[in-house]
Design a protein around this motif. Structure first.
Motif, PDB file in Angstrom:
ATOM      1  N   PHE A   1       0.825  -1.207   0.000  1.00  0.00           N
ATOM      2  CA  PHE A   1       0.000   0.000   0.000  1.00  0.00           C
ATOM      3  C   PHE A   1       0.863   1.262   0.000  1.00  0.00           C
ATOM      4  O   PHE A   1       0.545   2.240  -0.679  1.00  0.00           O
ATOM      5  CB  PHE A   1      -0.965  -0.002   1.187  1.00  0.00           C
ATOM      6  CG  PHE A   1      -2.119  -0.936   0.981  1.00  0.00           C
ATOM      7  CD1 PHE A   1      -3.114  -0.631   0.067  1.00  0.00           C
ATOM      8  CD2 PHE A   1      -2.205  -2.120   1.679  1.00  0.00           C
ATOM      9  CE1 PHE A   1      -4.179  -1.492  -0.147  1.00  0.00           C
ATOM     10  CE2 PHE A   1      -3.268  -2.995   1.474  1.00  0.00           C
ATOM     11  CZ  PHE A   1      -4.249  -2.683   0.559  1.00  0.00           C
TER      12      PHE A   1
ATOM     13  N   LEU B   1       0.766   3.870  -3.084  1.00  0.00           N
ATOM     14  CA  LEU B   1       0.477   5.288  -2.875  1.00  0.00           C
ATOM     15  C   LEU B   1       1.552   6.173  -3.490  1.00  0.00           C
ATOM     16  O   LEU B   1       1.256   7.243  -4.020  1.00  0.00           O
ATOM     17  CB  LEU B   1       0.317   5.590  -1.385  1.00  0.00           C
ATOM     18  CG  LEU B   1      -1.026   5.182  -0.809  1.00  0.00           C
ATOM     19  CD1 LEU B   1      -1.010   5.281   0.704  1.00  0.00           C
ATOM     20  CD2 LEU B   1      -2.129   6.063  -1.384  1.00  0.00           C
TER      21      LEU B   1
ATOM     22  N   LEU C   1      -0.856   6.983   5.124  1.00  0.00           N
ATOM     23  CA  LEU C   1      -1.949   6.481   4.295  1.00  0.00           C
ATOM     24  C   LEU C   1      -1.793   4.994   3.997  1.00  0.00           C
ATOM     25  O   LEU C   1      -2.778   4.251   3.962  1.00  0.00           O
ATOM     26  CB  LEU C   1      -2.047   7.272   2.990  1.00  0.00           C
ATOM     27  CG  LEU C   1      -2.563   8.703   3.131  1.00  0.00           C
ATOM     28  CD1 LEU C   1      -2.431   9.433   1.796  1.00  0.00           C
ATOM     29  CD2 LEU C   1      -3.983   8.730   3.632  1.00  0.00           C
TER      30      LEU C   1
ATOM     31  N   LEU D   1      -4.714   2.417   4.981  1.00  0.00           N
ATOM     32  CA  LEU D   1      -5.389   1.623   3.958  1.00  0.00           C
ATOM     33  C   LEU D   1      -5.269   0.126   4.246  1.00  0.00           C
ATOM     34  O   LEU D   1      -6.221  -0.635   4.043  1.00  0.00           O
ATOM     35  CB  LEU D   1      -4.829   1.935   2.573  1.00  0.00           C
ATOM     36  CG  LEU D   1      -5.354   3.202   1.932  1.00  0.00           C
ATOM     37  CD1 LEU D   1      -4.600   3.493   0.641  1.00  0.00           C
ATOM     38  CD2 LEU D   1      -6.838   3.093   1.652  1.00  0.00           C
ATOM     39  N   HIS D   2      -4.119  -0.296   4.727  1.00  0.00           N
ATOM     40  CA  HIS D   2      -3.942  -1.706   5.086  1.00  0.00           C
ATOM     41  C   HIS D   2      -4.932  -2.088   6.177  1.00  0.00           C
ATOM     42  O   HIS D   2      -5.562  -3.150   6.115  1.00  0.00           O
ATOM     43  CB  HIS D   2      -2.512  -1.978   5.536  1.00  0.00           C
ATOM     44  CG  HIS D   2      -2.327  -3.372   6.022  1.00  0.00           C
ATOM     45  ND1 HIS D   2      -2.348  -3.692   7.357  1.00  0.00           N
ATOM     46  CD2 HIS D   2      -2.174  -4.530   5.349  1.00  0.00           C
ATOM     47  CE1 HIS D   2      -2.190  -4.993   7.490  1.00  0.00           C
ATOM     48  NE2 HIS D   2      -2.085  -5.527   6.284  1.00  0.00           N
TER      49      HIS D   2
ATOM     50  N   VAL E   1      -7.846  -0.736   6.830  1.00  0.00           N
ATOM     51  CA  VAL E   1      -9.188  -0.761   6.251  1.00  0.00           C
ATOM     52  C   VAL E   1      -9.423  -2.074   5.508  1.00  0.00           C
ATOM     53  O   VAL E   1     -10.413  -2.770   5.736  1.00  0.00           O
ATOM     54  CB  VAL E   1      -9.415   0.438   5.298  1.00  0.00           C
ATOM     55  CG1 VAL E   1     -10.679   0.246   4.469  1.00  0.00           C
ATOM     56  CG2 VAL E   1      -9.484   1.734   6.081  1.00  0.00           C
TER      57      VAL E   1
END
Length: 92
Positions: free
Chosen positions: A54, A58, A73, A77-78, A80
């Motif tokens: 991720f 990004l 971020l 994101l990981h 989520v």
């Protein structure tokens, strides 16, 4: 989570390679805009590989952003996607 061997960002396909610690000189991973490649250290634990994926994705998407923001971020994101996968497994 299964990491892909390629991702599509806009109209560009980025290839993902899982390489040795030596190939990355001990780094977790890197990305290269010129070759549209992401390399991830295959010798790290799975979760670290996912976070690195991720993080590097990004970088590929947000080359204008500063590095600390990309780091944060990537971790978020990981979290989520890990939660989403866990919820999906519980529903089965």
């Amino acid at each position: 989570m299964m990491l892909p061997d390629e991702i599509k960002i806009g109209s560009t396909t980025w290839r993902i390679f899982f390489v040795s610690d030596e190939a990355l000189s001990g780094s977790c991973g890197d990305s290269n805009r010129k070759t549209q490649t992401i390399r991830i250290n295959r010798e790290m634990p799975q979760e670290a590989q996912e976070v690195t994926f991720f993080h590097e994705a990004l970088h590929a998407v947000c080359t204008e952003l500063n590095h600390p923001l990309v780091e944060t971020l990537g971790v978020l994101l990981h979290q989520v996607f890990s939660h989403v996968n866990k919820v999906k497994r519980q529903k089965k």
